[in-house]
Design an enzyme around this catalytic site. Structure first.
Site, PDB file in Angstrom:
ATOM      1  N   THR A  40      17.126   0.477  15.120  1.00  0.00           N
ATOM      2  CA  THR A  40      18.487  -0.051  15.280  1.00  0.00           C
ATOM      3  C   THR A  40      19.132  -0.332  13.929  1.00  0.00           C
ATOM      4  O   THR A  40      20.349  -0.381  13.828  1.00  0.00           O
ATOM      5  CB  THR A  40      18.473  -1.360  16.101  1.00  0.00           C
ATOM      6  N   GLY A 126       0.687   2.764   5.566  1.00  0.00           N
ATOM      7  CA  GLY A 126       1.151   3.717   6.563  1.00  0.00           C
ATOM      8  C   GLY A 126       0.910   3.268   7.984  1.00  0.00           C
ATOM      9  O   GLY A 126       0.811   4.081   8.901  1.00  0.00           O
ATOM     10  N   SER A 130       5.118  -1.779   6.628  1.00  0.00           N
ATOM     11  CA  SER A 130       6.013  -1.650   5.497  1.00  0.00           C
ATOM     12  C   SER A 130       5.403  -2.002   4.149  1.00  0.00           C
ATOM     13  O   SER A 130       5.940  -2.804   3.380  1.00  0.00           O
ATOM     14  CB  SER A 130       7.274  -2.475   5.746  1.00  0.00           C
ATOM     15  N   ASP A 176      13.340  -3.403   6.449  1.00  0.00           N
ATOM     16  CA  ASP A 176      12.058  -3.694   5.802  1.00  0.00           C
ATOM     17  C   ASP A 176      12.263  -4.448   4.492  1.00  0.00           C
ATOM     18  O   ASP A 176      11.582  -5.430   4.196  1.00  0.00           O
ATOM     19  CB  ASP A 176      11.295  -2.388   5.517  1.00  0.00           C
TER      20      ASP A 176
HETATM   21  P1  ADP Z   1       4.302   1.879   5.429  1.00  0.00           P
HETATM   22  O1  ADP Z   1       4.520   1.840   6.909  1.00  0.00           O
HETATM   23  O2  ADP Z   1       3.033   1.191   5.063  1.00  0.00           O
HETATM   24  O3  ADP Z   1       5.494   1.409   4.666  1.00  0.00           O
HETATM   25  P2  ADP Z   1       4.956   4.333   4.101  1.00  0.00           P
HETATM   26  O4  ADP Z   1       4.499   5.723   4.315  1.00  0.00           O
HETATM   27  O5  ADP Z   1       6.403   4.034   4.208  1.00  0.00           O
HETATM   28  O6  ADP Z   1       4.100   3.408   5.065  1.00  0.00           O
HETATM   29  O7  ADP Z   1       4.515   3.851   2.662  1.00  0.00           O
HETATM   30  C1  ADP Z   1       3.186   4.025   2.235  1.00  0.00           C
HETATM   31  C2  ADP Z   1       3.182   4.457   0.791  1.00  0.00           C
HETATM   32  O8  ADP Z   1       3.501   3.317  -0.060  1.00  0.00           O
HETATM   33  C3  ADP Z   1       1.812   4.896   0.323  1.00  0.00           C
HETATM   34  O9  ADP Z   1       1.609   6.276   0.607  1.00  0.00           O
HETATM   35  C4  ADP Z   1       1.872   4.624  -1.163  1.00  0.00           C
HETATM   36  O10 ADP Z   1       2.581   5.644  -1.849  1.00  0.00           O
HETATM   37  C5  ADP Z   1       2.688   3.348  -1.230  1.00  0.00           C
HETATM   38  N1  ADP Z   1       1.809   2.174  -1.185  1.00  0.00           N
HETATM   39  C6  ADP Z   1       1.782   1.208  -0.253  1.00  0.00           C
HETATM   40  N2  ADP Z   1       0.819   0.289  -0.505  1.00  0.00           N
HETATM   41  C7  ADP Z   1       0.208   0.685  -1.634  1.00  0.00           C
HETATM   42  C8  ADP Z   1      -0.875   0.175  -2.409  1.00  0.00           C
HETATM   43  N3  ADP Z   1      -1.554  -0.927  -2.070  1.00  0.00           N
HETATM   44  N4  ADP Z   1      -1.215   0.861  -3.524  1.00  0.00           N
HETATM   45  C9  ADP Z   1      -0.574   1.993  -3.875  1.00  0.00           C
HETATM   46  N5  ADP Z   1       0.451   2.515  -3.185  1.00  0.00           N
HETATM   47  C10 ADP Z   1       0.843   1.890  -2.073  1.00  0.00           C
HETATM   48 MG    MG Z   2       7.414   2.290   4.721  1.00  0.00          MG
END
Ligand code: ADP
Ligand code: MG
Length: 389
Positions: A40, A126, A130, A176
């Site tokens: 939304t 992932g 977020s 987020d």
């Molecule tokens: P989410 O739902 O967790 O936001 P995203 O795909 O949007 O999933 O974001 C995940 C990406 O954020 C990872 O692939 C990485 O590039 C980055 N990221 C998140 N947490 C970390 C971490 N602890 N260390 C390194 N990169 C991270």
């Molecule tokens: Mg994300």
């Protein structure tokens, strides 16, 4: 490999000191849950997120040069950035969130000087909690403060969102980043994504709690589908707008307006729009219920939200659907829904404290029976937003 939450601050700081031989500034930005209201935000509607007690911790300090070293503890990687060169997306995924933030600060006139940074997190990556916004928000708070600039919360939120759009290629809404910056302990945020007006609503978790069940299905393939849903909503609004020029987003569309435009759109586009209208109405109702405590009525809206996300918006998957169907059969579970962009990640479960352990164990057994592997199980608390620590 991610590190244990209790030790996160110490580990990040110790690693910074080991590498760079000085005391760093420390910041932390949380991930979030969203009680209700998915897809939304980019339709300028309503959401009800809350920041959680898992996040990204970042240590940083100036280095007096015109280069930056950025170190990801969890990925075991380090990159070097030359500030005399243009900042643009690179092949190292995690670095793009920080580079995008640096570019955002620069384009607002902030002069970047060399710094070193080390970060780590305890958000499952992932999983729809977020981690990406937490990383962006930690970076924007840390780097702006390090450069001696106190930018407003609103600017931080917009810079973080734009980093995700331009450097990670995900055309996310504002939820987020808003939750990660503005979160407050034990409060949900009812946010109007059009005006950015918001209200804190207390979350009383005396006789129930939020538990996440993680399918561990990575939603990374969902990024392109996410952008596709956004485009489908735009297609819908363009059709409705021909008849109702005052409607510039699905936020301004009533059920009657949608029904009157139905014959001009495909079934798929109609369903996407219908979901958004219904979900907005659920968020409003859920916020009102929340004012008198978390209840079965609130939980019912979570179940309906899931149904809409799965059937009308088509962003669920069989693992998420199974967890929600099983949750419906368990009396202590007031409500459950997939959360975030979809195509994997977690379900959010609102569970009465009596019978909580049994319910979790039943969900776990059903998941293992169906998919022959363990789901993740996380209990979460509602925490403050991005801050110096
Ligand atoms: P989410 O739902 O967790 O936001 P995203 O795909 O949007 O999933 O974001 C995940 C990406 O954020 C990872 O692939 C990485 O590039 C980055 N990221 C998140 N947490 C970390 C971490 N602890 N260390 C390194 N990169 C991270
Ligand atoms: Mg994300």
């Amino acid at each position: 490999m991610q590190i244990d939450s209790k030790n996160l601050k110490n580990k990040v700081r110790d690693e910074f000191k080991r590498r760079f031989k000085k005391e760093p500034m420390m910041v932390h930005a949380p991930g979030r849950i969203n009680l209700i209201g998915d897809h939304t935000d980019y339709n300028l509607g309503f959401v009800l997120p809350a920041a959680i007690d898992r996040g990204i911790t970042l240590a940083l300090a100036n280095n007096g040069s015109d280069c930056c070293s950025l170190v990801s503890l969890d990925m075991g990687e380090e990159i070097s950035v030359n500030l005399n060169e243009e900042l643009r997306p690179i092949n190292t995924g995690w670095a793009n969130y920080i580079l995008g933030v640096m570019q955002g600060l620069r384009s607002r006139g902030l002069e970047l000087i060399g710094f070193d940074a080390v970060f780590g997190g305890d958000i499952p990556i992932g999983s729809g909690l977020s981690s990406s916004a937490a990383l962006e928000c930690a970076a924007v708070l840390g780097i702006s403060r390090l450069m001696g600039n106190e930018i407003s919360n609103r600017d931080m939120i917009h810079i973080a969102q734009k980093a995700e759009h331009d450097f990670a290629g995900v055309k996310c809404g504002i939820m987020d980043q808003f939750a990660s910056v503005m979160g407050k302990s034990n409060q949900a945020i009812r946010l109007d994504c059009k005006s950015l007006q918001y209200e804190y609503l207390p979350i009383e978790l005396e006789d129930c709690s939020f538990v996440l069940l993680d399918t561990k299905v990575s939603h990374s393939l969902g990024d392109s589908e996410y952008n596709k849903r956004r485009a489908e909503c735009m297609e819908g609004i363009a059709i409705i707008n021909r008849k109702y020029p005052q409607a510039e987003s699905l936020r301004e569309v009533s059920m009657e307006m949608l029904d009157n435009s139905k014959s001009e759109m495909s079934d798929k586009i109609f369903q996407r729009c219908l979901f958004v209208l219904e979900e907005n109405s659920r968020v409003i109702r859920a916020g009102n219920y929340l004012k008198s405590g978390l209840s079965k009525e609130f939980g019912q809206l979570m179940f309906s939200s899931h149904e809409g996300l799965s059937r009308l918006y088509d962003v669920s998957c069989q693992e998420l659907d199974l967890l929600v169907e099983e949750a419906k059969k368990l009396d202590p579970i007031y409500g459950a829904r997939m959360m975030g962009g979809g195509f994997g990640g977690c379900t959010l479960n609102l569970i009465a404290r009596r019978g909580k352990e049994d319910s979790i164990s039943q969900l776990r057994s059903s998941f293992i029976k169906a998919f022959c592997r363990e789901p993740g199980i996380y209990e979460i608390n509602i925490e403050d937003g991005a801050r110096l620590i």
